[in-house]
Design a protein around this motif. Structure first.
Motif, PDB file in Angstrom:
ATOM      1  N   VAL A 156       0.530  -1.165   0.377  1.00 25.18           N
ATOM      2  CA  VAL A 156      -0.148   0.164   0.228  1.00 25.18           C
ATOM      3  C   VAL A 156       0.957   1.560  -0.302  1.00 25.18           C
ATOM      4  N   HIS A 157       0.286   1.707  -0.789  1.00 21.55           N
ATOM      5  CA  HIS A 157       1.686   3.255  -1.080  1.00 21.55           C
ATOM      6  C   HIS A 157       0.618   4.629  -0.344  1.00 21.55           C
ATOM      7  N   TYR A 158       1.212   4.968   0.135  1.00 15.77           N
ATOM      8  CA  TYR A 158       0.869   6.974   0.870  1.00 15.77           C
ATOM      9  C   TYR A 158       1.288   8.133   0.576  1.00 15.77           C
ATOM     10  N   GLU A 159       0.450   8.992   0.379  1.00 10.85           N
ATOM     11  CA  GLU A 159       0.656  10.049  -0.066  1.00 10.85           C
ATOM     12  C   GLU A 159       0.454  10.745   1.193  1.00 10.85           C
ATOM     13  N   VAL A 160       1.222  11.929   2.159  1.00  9.55           N
ATOM     14  CA  VAL A 160       0.694  12.763   3.371  1.00  9.55           C
ATOM     15  C   VAL A 160       1.318  14.097   2.525  1.00  9.55           C
ATOM     16  N   ILE A 202      -6.173  -0.139  -6.757  1.00  8.67           N
ATOM     17  CA  ILE A 202      -7.537  -0.419  -6.137  1.00  8.67           C
ATOM     18  C   ILE A 202      -6.992   1.313  -4.861  1.00  8.67           C
ATOM     19  N   GLY A 203      -8.710   2.292  -4.759  1.00  3.70           N
ATOM     20  CA  GLY A 203      -8.212   2.849  -4.132  1.00  3.70           C
ATOM     21  C   GLY A 203      -8.583   2.968  -2.423  1.00  3.70           C
ATOM     22  N   TRP A 210      -3.220   4.146  -1.867  1.00  7.79           N
ATOM     23  CA  TRP A 210      -3.874   2.556  -2.985  1.00  7.79           C
ATOM     24  C   TRP A 210      -2.768   1.752  -3.054  1.00  7.79           C
ATOM     25  N   ALA A 211      -3.439   0.780  -3.523  1.00  9.73           N
ATOM     26  CA  ALA A 211      -2.470  -1.012  -3.897  1.00  9.73           C
ATOM     27  C   ALA A 211      -2.631  -0.705  -4.758  1.00  9.73           C
TER      28      ALA A 211
END
Lengths: 413, 413
Positions: free
Chosen positions: B299-303, B400-401, B391-392
């Motif tokens: 899973v990728h993150y954005e802060v 996949i949101g 998202w993945a």
């Protein structure tokens, strides 16, 4: 000084209750009960009987008694102080007024014919650490080379969140927990059933009226939110706890079970048991003081293991007041919900006989306790039964009963 | 390898959904919504619409869809894995079968016309500490003279209970918390609004099927109990936390608010995003291993702070797997309930740009972050808005949101 909305010396002529019964008209605690084939609902204990409160209210045409048909106290708790006071006054009225006897008597059941359930669906559970003597003992045992109290201890009531879903009613067996432990002399942890299973004798406070997120409850408003008290046994696996708790606090050493008494005694019943707190030095910050006198409670405890009384802790010894604990819990804007429960932390005094845990009673296993059957204990063995009883002073030398919280250890699975 | 009960590449012809939409048929997350004058109930997000799942199921004669009329996901969660899989297959069927279009279309609402609510009535909330890089960073910052990881860290997933009642849905404003803090140079604590307000970017796991008290969930059975994931922001007041947390762990520094995304993405949707865990050395005890390969998630993150992306954490960097966290949480016999939520702990990698908290990003305030508007931040100011997105990977290069979790700081009261 808070007052009880009822006259605690009222008598119920036809109930034939001894004047010194700990569950007389001055107590009137709430619980949840069922009988064979009926659903759990709210009951009120009077003597050795249980009043089917919702059914009685329905027959008496008291509409607000509908909340007592629920399988937990939460809807009643949500109504707040005026409703709690009105309910208490109504209960005394129906139990003492001879003309209502026919309306009430069919709804009184013998205690031995009912099954008691967890009285509250616990929302959030917090455990405090409010006994200076307990915190000092634990500090001396675990950190013998440091100051026994951490620098924050006298500035704020230290607390942490526990597991609400494993709060169980008195009488529920406790499965010995399994987990990791590591002795300081070992290089790696080992796995197995806890070998240092303990109790913590506490008083639990049941919160009623909710607050909005972002709003605090002041010390002076605490009475509007604190509904009542239960006896609480915070079962503790000391070996699991010692290995896991740095740096984020107790977790699996506590979360396997917390037992509470089946009867929630309204704080109103303990109006006469309020006492000034022991002196607080240094003076706490203003949000922990309020305008009134901080109050403690004159509740007496008896801790029994397999029939031997091993300790008689006194709640009056606690450093922080229940109102201070609630004010602290909410000072950051955290909201409370009906059914929130917070424990005082282990109640311990200065003498060995007033310590509320086996860790302290046996001084970490170095001074085992002798039981009446000749055996000794440092921590709990499978099959051991612990009963914690409590009571407070009522009018004219009588007692307000807090009942008991009981549990038996069964072997690890 | 776990599999999704549906074909994630299925297309919904009449929905007119771009193939790369993060809320395509491969995602199908559940939430709770209401419209003007209607009660909150379960919805399923598809594209930029919400399916009124209970109403659609009723019209289609699907009886088990009754649980979707509830104001939270808990009754659906309680049904367990077979029901979750069946529901997911049913949703794809009704959304792709042209002959059911007349039955479905009236129950699709535009996202902008609905109000989203907290999707789950949170039972118990636990927060883990599963990122080695985060724990190492925090250790280096707060205990520069000691080993950054405590001796237990690589033997067990450290965790603690948080406040379930203050978990809020994305979009809820966060009131700056007030409380005690004490700098090492000060002799007594001071009181006031937090001056070191921070975030923690985490993944939250929503537990479905309950267990009985005294029974464990093995690593291999975790899939039967883990329903889905949410993005989680564990707001943290570092100054309150630093003063209070010894010896019983974080309390008021965390309990004022925890935000989660409005959409719970089923774990089934992330079947293709499972990855092997980073190597665990030393090897964990057997109860943390199970028979299969421990899995993490890609899973990728954005802060984002006030429109500037300040970090891109990667969930794959975490040391402990979700199944290991659940197995540990229950190894002592603690039961789980539908609606239990546990957070992974802050997700941080080795590079500065992958750190999931401002404490780490600004290295305790020594290296402030520059925002696009030219201002700098070490911790959060009033009016700041934080958005965490995730998202993945989905099939054929799609996503996949996981949606977003958003919150704005409003001044202390």
């Amino acid at each position: 000084m808070s007052t009880d909305p009822i006259d605690q010396t009222a008598r119920a002529p036809w109930l034939d209750l001894p004047a010194d019964h700990p569950f007389g008209l001055g107590t009137l605690p709430y619980g949840v009960f069922s009988t064979e084939g009926t659903a759990p609902r709210v009951g009120v204990r009077i003597g050795d009987q249980v009043l089917d409160a919702g059914a009685c209210a329905e027959q008496a045409g008291m509409e607000s008694g509908e909340v007592w048909l629920a399988p937990c106290l939460n809807p009643f708790l949500a109504q707040g102080r005026p409703a709690w006071d009105a309910a208490r006054a109504w209960l005394v009225e129906v139990l003492t007024n001879d003309s209502l006897r026919d309306c009430v008597e069919p709804h009184l059941l013998d205690l031995e014919d009912v099954r008691l359930h967890l009285p509250v669906e616990v929302a959030d559970y917090v455990d405090f650490y409010a006994s200076e003597h307990h915190a000092t003992n634990v500090g001396r045992i675990f950190r013998p080379d440091s100051e026994p109290l951490t620098p924050n201890w006298k500035h704020l009531p230290i607390g942490y969140h526990g597991r609400a879903g494993t709060v169980v009613v008195s009488g529920t067996d406790v499965v010995r927990p399994t987990g990791q432990r590591k002795a300081p002399t070992e290089t790696a942890p080992t796995f197995g059933p806890s070998i240092r299973l303990d109790i913590e004798a506490e008083l639990g406070f049941v919160v009623g009226a909710a607050t909005e997120l972002g709003r605090r409850v002041s010390v002076d408003d605490a009475d509007d939110h604190l509904f009542g008290v239960v006896l609480l046994n915070d079962w503790s696996a000391r070996d699991l706890q010692a290995w896991e708790y740095v740096p984020l606090g107790p977790f699996l050493g506590k979360s396997f079970a917390t037992s509470i008494s089946a009867w929630v005694v309204p704080l109103a019943a303990l109006a006469g048991a309020r006492l000034p707190l022991p002196a607080q030095d240094p003076q706490p910050l203003p949000y922990l003081l309020g305008d009134g006198t901080p109050w403690g409670l004159d509740v007496h405890y008896e801790v029994e293991l397999n029939g031997t009384v091993v300790a008689r802790p006194e709640y009056r010894d606690l450093y922080w007041s229940p109102a201070q604990m609630l004010a602290h819990l909410t000072v950051n804007g955290a909201s409370v919900r009906p059914g929130d429960l917070f424990g005082s932390g282990t109640i311990s005094g200065t003498d060995r006989g007033t310590r509320g845990s086996f860790l302290e009673l046996s001084w970490n296993g170095t001074e085992p306790i002798e039981l009446a059957d000749g055996s000794t204990r440092s921590f709990l063995e499978d099959g051991d039964t612990v009963v914690i009883r409590g009571w407070a002073p009522g009018p004219d030398g009588t007692r307000i009963g807090l009942g008991e919280v009981r549990g038996t250890i069964i072997p690890a699975r």
